[in-house]
Write a protein that holds these residues in place. Structure first.
Motif, PDB file in Angstrom:
ATOM      1  N   THR A  14     -10.350  18.503  -0.448  1.00 47.75           N
ATOM      2  CA  THR A  14     -10.204  19.920  -0.791  1.00 47.75           C
ATOM      3  C   THR A  14     -11.188  20.294  -1.882  1.00 47.75           C
ATOM      4  N   ARG A  15     -11.353  19.377  -2.826  1.00 44.56           N
ATOM      5  CA  ARG A  15     -12.307  19.620  -3.911  1.00 44.56           C
ATOM      6  C   ARG A  15     -13.705  19.874  -3.339  1.00 44.56           C
ATOM      7  N   LEU A  16     -14.011  19.178  -2.247  1.00 45.38           N
ATOM      8  CA  LEU A  16     -15.319  19.343  -1.606  1.00 45.38           C
ATOM      9  C   LEU A  16     -15.279  20.458  -0.557  1.00 45.38           C
ATOM     10  N   GLU A  17     -14.182  21.204  -0.531  1.00 44.80           N
ATOM     11  CA  GLU A  17     -14.021  22.310   0.409  1.00 44.80           C
ATOM     12  C   GLU A  17     -14.092  21.843   1.853  1.00 44.80           C
ATOM     13  N   ILE A  18     -13.529  20.682   2.129  1.00 42.92           N
ATOM     14  CA  ILE A  18     -13.448  20.220   3.513  1.00 42.92           C
ATOM     15  C   ILE A  18     -11.972  20.217   3.884  1.00 42.92           C
ATOM     16  N   ILE A  21       0.849  -1.189   0.000  1.00 46.31           N
ATOM     17  CA  ILE A  21       0.000   0.000   0.000  1.00 46.31           C
ATOM     18  C   ILE A  21       0.884   1.238   0.000  1.00 46.31           C
ATOM     19  N   HIS A  22       0.526   2.169  -0.895  1.00 46.25           N
ATOM     20  CA  HIS A  22       1.295   3.392  -1.027  1.00 46.25           C
ATOM     21  C   HIS A  22       0.636   4.457  -0.159  1.00 46.25           C
ATOM     22  N   TRP A  23       1.058   4.478   1.135  1.00 46.92           N
ATOM     23  CA  TRP A  23       0.364   5.316   2.119  1.00 46.92           C
ATOM     24  C   TRP A  23       0.399   6.796   1.767  1.00 46.92           C
ATOM     25  N   LYS A  24       1.562   7.223   1.315  1.00 48.26           N
ATOM     26  CA  LYS A  24       1.730   8.649   1.040  1.00 48.26           C
ATOM     27  C   LYS A  24       0.786   9.089  -0.083  1.00 48.26           C
ATOM     28  N   GLU A  25       0.747   8.261  -1.100  1.00 44.69           N
ATOM     29  CA  GLU A  25      -0.114   8.546  -2.243  1.00 44.69           C
ATOM     30  C   GLU A  25      -1.586   8.582  -1.802  1.00 44.69           C
ATOM     31  N   MET A  26      -1.922   7.634  -0.910  1.00 45.84           N
ATOM     32  CA  MET A  26      -3.294   7.560  -0.434  1.00 45.84           C
ATOM     33  C   MET A  26      -3.684   8.841   0.286  1.00 45.84           C
ATOM     34  N   ARG A  27      -2.776   9.303   1.151  1.00 48.45           N
ATOM     35  CA  ARG A  27      -3.077  10.522   1.904  1.00 48.45           C
ATOM     36  C   ARG A  27      -3.173  11.732   0.980  1.00 48.45           C
ATOM     37  N   ARG A  28      -2.293  11.754  -0.028  1.00 48.77           N
ATOM     38  CA  ARG A  28      -2.297  12.892  -0.927  1.00 48.77           C
ATOM     39  C   ARG A  28      -3.616  12.953  -1.699  1.00 48.77           C
ATOM     40  N   ARG A  29      -4.028  11.775  -2.185  1.00 49.07           N
ATOM     41  CA  ARG A  29      -5.261  11.773  -2.984  1.00 49.07           C
ATOM     42  C   ARG A  29      -6.479  12.067  -2.125  1.00 49.07           C
ATOM     43  N   ALA A  30      -6.459  11.584  -0.885  1.00 46.97           N
ATOM     44  CA  ALA A  30      -7.586  11.850   0.009  1.00 46.97           C
ATOM     45  C   ALA A  30      -7.707  13.340   0.291  1.00 46.97           C
ATOM     46  N   ALA A  31      -6.552  13.966   0.558  1.00 49.67           N
ATOM     47  CA  ALA A  31      -6.560  15.398   0.848  1.00 49.67           C
ATOM     48  C   ALA A  31      -7.060  16.175  -0.360  1.00 49.67           C
ATOM     49  N   MET A  44     -19.593  13.631   5.417  1.00 52.25           N
ATOM     50  CA  MET A  44     -18.997  14.144   4.183  1.00 52.25           C
ATOM     51  C   MET A  44     -17.851  13.270   3.719  1.00 52.25           C
ATOM     52  N   VAL A  45     -17.166  12.641   4.659  1.00 49.92           N
ATOM     53  CA  VAL A  45     -16.135  11.684   4.254  1.00 49.92           C
ATOM     54  C   VAL A  45     -16.795  10.517   3.527  1.00 49.92           C
ATOM     55  N   ALA A  46     -17.942  10.087   4.060  1.00 51.99           N
ATOM     56  CA  ALA A  46     -18.675   9.008   3.397  1.00 51.99           C
ATOM     57  C   ALA A  46     -19.082   9.434   1.993  1.00 51.99           C
ATOM     58  N   ILE A  47     -19.495  10.690   1.866  1.00 47.46           N
ATOM     59  CA  ILE A  47     -19.882  11.193   0.542  1.00 47.46           C
ATOM     60  C   ILE A  47     -18.667  11.247  -0.378  1.00 47.46           C
ATOM     61  N   ALA A  48     -17.538  11.735   0.165  1.00 44.70           N
ATOM     62  CA  ALA A  48     -16.316  11.818  -0.628  1.00 44.70           C
ATOM     63  C   ALA A  48     -15.930  10.444  -1.151  1.00 44.70           C
ATOM     64  N   ARG A  49     -16.035   9.452  -0.278  1.00 46.40           N
ATOM     65  CA  ARG A  49     -15.718   8.096  -0.679  1.00 46.40           C
ATOM     66  C   ARG A  49     -16.654   7.651  -1.802  1.00 46.40           C
ATOM     67  N   ALA A  50     -17.947   7.940  -1.623  1.00 47.97           N
ATOM     68  CA  ALA A  50     -18.935   7.530  -2.618  1.00 47.97           C
ATOM     69  C   ALA A  50     -18.643   8.200  -3.958  1.00 47.97           C
ATOM     70  N   VAL A  51     -18.331   9.498  -3.905  1.00 48.94           N
ATOM     71  CA  VAL A  51     -18.110  10.250  -5.132  1.00 48.94           C
ATOM     72  C   VAL A  51     -16.854   9.757  -5.842  1.00 48.94           C
ATOM     73  N   ARG A  88     -22.117  21.651  -4.684  1.00 46.66           N
ATOM     74  CA  ARG A  88     -20.906  21.552  -5.475  1.00 46.66           C
ATOM     75  C   ARG A  88     -20.929  20.301  -6.353  1.00 46.66           C
ATOM     76  N   LEU A  89     -21.349  19.190  -5.772  1.00 45.24           N
ATOM     77  CA  LEU A  89     -21.413  17.937  -6.523  1.00 45.24           C
ATOM     78  C   LEU A  89     -22.458  18.035  -7.617  1.00 45.24           C
ATOM     79  N   ARG A  90     -23.574  18.689  -7.300  1.00 45.08           N
ATOM     80  CA  ARG A  90     -24.613  18.861  -8.310  1.00 45.08           C
ATOM     81  C   ARG A  90     -24.054  19.640  -9.496  1.00 45.08           C
ATOM     82  N   ASP A  91     -23.296  20.682  -9.176  1.00 41.52           N
ATOM     83  CA  ASP A  91     -22.759  21.495 -10.251  1.00 41.52           C
ATOM     84  C   ASP A  91     -21.740  20.731 -11.083  1.00 41.52           C
ATOM     85  N   GLU A  92     -21.177  19.674 -10.493  1.00 38.69           N
ATOM     86  CA  GLU A  92     -20.252  18.845 -11.274  1.00 38.69           C
ATOM     87  C   GLU A  92     -21.002  17.841 -12.129  1.00 38.69           C
ATOM     88  N   GLY A  93     -22.336  17.821 -12.022  1.00 31.69           N
ATOM     89  CA  GLY A  93     -23.118  16.958 -12.897  1.00 31.69           C
ATOM     90  C   GLY A  93     -23.610  15.664 -12.277  1.00 31.69           C
TER      91      GLY A  93
END
Lengths: 505, 348
Positions: free
Chosen positions: A129-133, A115-125, A151-158, A188-193
């Protein structure tokens, strides 16, 4: 506004459970880039529709099209892989794991098999951020508020490439600030379609966030409406199933008592965070006060606070002009308050015991175990109430789970009537019972109040509330918004309007 | 006849009768009871006498299970009570002094009640699941017993103490008298007074009981404390019978036998309805089974297997669903209501 092609189309959906037609020929569609509210009272079929859509249940009739292609989901996983993600009311993430791991659990970015932990954290952040959290993705999820967890659950879903996002009552445990935060993400998600399906019992929230609404009632489709074109009062009428024009005047019952001079019980600024805003309510001897409001509006919460079933966070209760502490149901019973809960099965019946034992339980509890009720006295009491309430079968030694719902409800009533309470709180006493028993219970309420008992009567049926009450408290979004005297002019239409508009008319 | 068949103690009764019959066939004079030196002797008396500790522990367990809980710590409490009593008596100048023995008995029973109350506090006050809450004392209690006895087996030589587990009074073994007294007391508290109703209500639906004004917390603490007391008395009997206290092995696995006795007696592990008579019957079945294993000469290495087989048969006979499957074909339709008795009817 030229409507784009729907991303999701469900047509003629039917679903049957043993003895219940949960969905009957329901059509439903979701457009990309819209927030679509699914509305209906309890049992209208909202959750069944969602479960059918997410592959939890299969369908008996109808078909589902996703992006123009007919689909059949055999499992929730299949639905998720097709791009339908669901966030439930209870968040099903692992609270003890860091935020980043929660987002990528099961699909962690890897390098050389590890598992590439650093990459995981970077992508999560990046995703958050995209969701302004703005949160620390390496902190455990449990260190954040419920709203953030949601919202984390939503981020995961999205992030799992969702085209359809279903939010099932996401706001029910959030406070106003958190709701605003959630709504910002949703917009924000709605505006993304992304097409968002939103379920909530809070009318204000529905009007604030949704673009379009679909209303269900008793497993059938009532209609699909643009939120901007449907006034709230019409929405309420459609949910409950009455057109305003059809509403008949029902007889109000003028209150014969002394009125507001010295109420038997008065709640002053009583409230509990997350359950009910502070309210002030008085009930006089011989008075029936009805509580009207939609599901989740705080009706049951008021009842539970007045009975000490939940602790009040603030405010006080006064009985006969003296302040009393209602720390437990036991304390309330000592002040001769009785409470028939809404959920008979979970909170009222002791299923394995007999009618006799269920009937004398509250009296025996009040006396304590060292002072048993003599057998002859028990039989006399039980006999009396079986006759008075017409409980059938009239067999005291019948196990109560074998009785019909209406007769069980009468036993619950009798359990409290034995104690001769001064205030009787009835939470949906007539729900799920047959018409005959319902009429008998309504008649009983009238008789009891004529005999001087104060009654707090809660029901989802506005007609019933209006027929029995002298005064009606109206609730909306966990707030007591109005108290209306049930004089000759009050109609169910007025109640509905009050519920819908949020102000006394 | 059908009323008899439907009685919930019918099948356990049949099993006990069957076991006794087996013994009658295998052992000569099994049913014979005689009086020697003013004392009652016989195989049946032995079963009751050696079964006494189990009956006591199972009685306490019945009430705990009726509240929807379970008490795994009874075996440890047995060991602690025995160890503490023997320690105190061992310290006496005169081990035969009645006052000293009574004091020792009082102190160890007091500790047993306290330990039971502690379980009750963990369950009712702290909201820990009963199986976990009592597991704590089950494990730690063995250590406590070891601590009290300093890791040794304490041997004593005390006449008055010997009476509890090994003595006779009014021609009857003293242990049987103790059981009868505790049984009568329990029956009085639960059935004559209203304790039984409240226990069954809490076990049947805890939230509904709370909303009916029952003070469940106090009730649970009382019930667990009572269970501790029963285990304490059993512990005294066991250590008295052998005039020594073994912190390691006294009461080992007795909790499992007690739970089994309760279940065989027809009390549901889910809580609610309980039957004291059923529990006594269940404990007697287990004790008779143990006796039978010795008397018919089952090889020691297969005793546990044999015991398991019999228990399985009892449990199957107790299960309405199993009986319906196996016996239904042979029954007349009028008896079919027996089979459906145990099924939960769910009105729409």
């Amino acid at each position: 506004m030229s409507a784009p092609a729907p991303i999701l189309r469900m047509s003629g959906i039917g679903k049957q459970f043993p003895g219940v037609q949960a969905l009957d020929g329901v059509d439903f569609r979701l457009l990309p880039g819209e927030i679509h509210a699914l509305i209906g009272e309890n049992g209208a079929g909202k959750s069944t529709l969602i479960k059918v859509l997410t592959g939890v249940h299969d369908i008996d009739a109808g078909e589902i099209e996703l992006a123009g292609r007919k689909v059949v989901f055999a499992s929730p996983l299949a639905a998720q892989q097709a791009g339908i993600s669901t966030v439930y009311q209870e968040i099903n993430l692992c609270a003890n794991l860091p935020v980043a791991e929660n987002i990528f659990i099961g699909r962690e970015p890897r390098r050389l098999g590890r598992i590439h932990w650093k990459e995981m954290r970077r992508r999560a952040a990046e995703l958050l951020t995209r969701l302004e959290i703005d949160i620390d993705v390496s902190a455990p999820l449990s260190s954040y508020s419920l709203a953030v967890q949601q919202m984390v659950a939503i981020a995961r879903a999205v992030d799992i490439d969702a085209r359809v996002l279903i939010l099932d009552e996401p706001t029910s445990s959030l406070d106003a600030g958190e709701v605003a935060q959630l709504f910002r993400v949703m917009r924000r998600l709605r505006d993304e379609g992304i097409a968002i399906l939103f379920v909530s019992h809070f009318l204000d929230q529905l009007y604030e966030i949704s673009d379009r609404m679909t209303i269900l009632r008793n497993g059938r489709l009532v209609g699909e409406y643009l939120t901007a074109e449907l006034p709230q009062v019409e929405l309420v009428a459609k949910m409950i199933g009455r057109e305003l024009a059809d509403l008949e005047r029902l007889e109000g019952r003028p209150y014969a008592g002394e009125g507001k001079s010295a109420p038997l019980l008065e709640a002053r600024g009583l409230g509990r965070a997350g359950m009910i805003e502070p309210f002030t309510l008085g009930i006089g001897e011989g008075e029936v006060v009805g509580l009207a409001g939609l599901l989740g509006s705080g009706r049951t919460e008021i009842a539970r606070l007045l009975f000490g079933a939940d602790h009040a966070g603030q405010g006080s209760v006064w009985i006969d002009g003296e302040q009393v502490g209602l720390r437990s149901p036991r304390a309330a019973v000592r002040h001769r308050i009785a409470f028939c809960p809404e959920n008979r099965r979970a909170e009222g019946l002791i299923p394995g015991l007999t009618v006799r034992e269920n009937l004398i339980l509250a009296l025996q509890a009040a006396r304590g175990w060292t002072r048993p009720i003599p057998r002859s006295k028990q039989e006399e009491l039980v006999e009396k109430y079986i006759t008075a309430l017409n409980i059938r079968p009239a067999d005291p030694d019948q196990v109560i789970k074998n009785l019909s719902g209406g007769n069980q409800q009468k036993v619950m009533l009798a359990r409290w009537l034995i104690l001769q309470p001064r205030l009787l709180i009835l939470d949906e006493p007539t729900r799920g019972i047959d018409v005959g028993a319902k009429a008998e219970i309504q008649r009983l309420v009238t008789e009891l109040s004529d005999g001087g008992m104060a009654v707090l009567f809660i029901s989802a049926e506005l007609e019933e509330v209006l027929r029995l009450s002298h005064r009606v408290g109206v609730l909306r979004d966990r707030r007591l918004i109005a108290e209306l005297d049930n004089d000759d002019d009050l109609t169910t239409g007025d109640l509905m309007e009050t519920i819908a508009s949020g102000a006394a008319s | 006849m059908s009323a008899l068949l439907r009685h919930r103690l019918f099948w356990p009764g049949v099993v006990l009768a069957g076991l006794l019959l087996l013994n009658v066939l295998m052992t000569r004079n099994f049913l014979a009871i005689e009086i020697k030196d003013g004392h009652l002797y016989g195989s049946l008396v032995d079963i009751a006498r050696f079964g006494a500790p189990l009956i006591l522990v199972a009685l306490g367990m019945t009430l705990v299970i009726a509240t929807g809980g379970i008490d795994l710590s009874v075996g440890s409490v047995v060991a602690i009570a025995g160890a503490l009593a023997c320690l105190r008596i061992g310290d006496l100048n005169d081990q035969n002094s009645v006052g000293g023995v009574l004091a020792a008995v009082g102190i160890s029973l007091g500790l047993a009640v306290l330990l039971g109350g502690w379980n009750g506090f963990l369950v009712a006050g702290a909201g820990i699941q009963p199986i976990i809450a009592t597991l704590i004392l089950m494990v730690a209690g063995r250590g406590l017993a070891q601590l009290i006895s300093d890791g040794q087996i304490i041997t004593i030589n005390s006449g008055p103490y010997k009476l509890i587990g090994g003595g006779y009074w009014l021609t009857l073994p003293f242990g049987i008298i103790v059981v009868l007294v505790v049984l009568a007391l329990t029956a009085f508290l639960t059935r004559r007074l209203a304790l039984g109703l409240l226990i069954e209500a809490v076990g049947g639906n805890a939230e509904a009981s709370r909303l009916s004004g029952i003070r469940a917390r106090g009730l649970l603490v009382t019930v667990y404390a009572f269970c501790g007391l029963c285990a304490g008395i059993a512990g005294l009997m066991i250590s008295s019978n052998v005039s020594s206290a073994d912190g390691n092995n006294a009461g080992l696995w007795i909790e499992l036998d007690a739970i089994l006795a309760v279940v065989i007696g027809g009390t549901s592990l889910a809580g609610g309805r309980f039957s004291l008579g059923g529990t006594v019957l269940g404990a007697l079945i287990i004790q008779t089974l143990t006796t039978t294993i010795y008397s018919i000469g089952v090889p020691p290495e297969t005793t546990l297997l044999f015991k398991a087989l019999v228990v399985t048969v009892v449990c199957l006979l107790q299960s309405p669903a199993f009986r319906a499957k196996v016996f239904h074909r042979r029954r007349r339709p009028s008896a079919s209501s027996t089979a459906s008795e145990g099924k939960v009817k769910v009105p729409a």
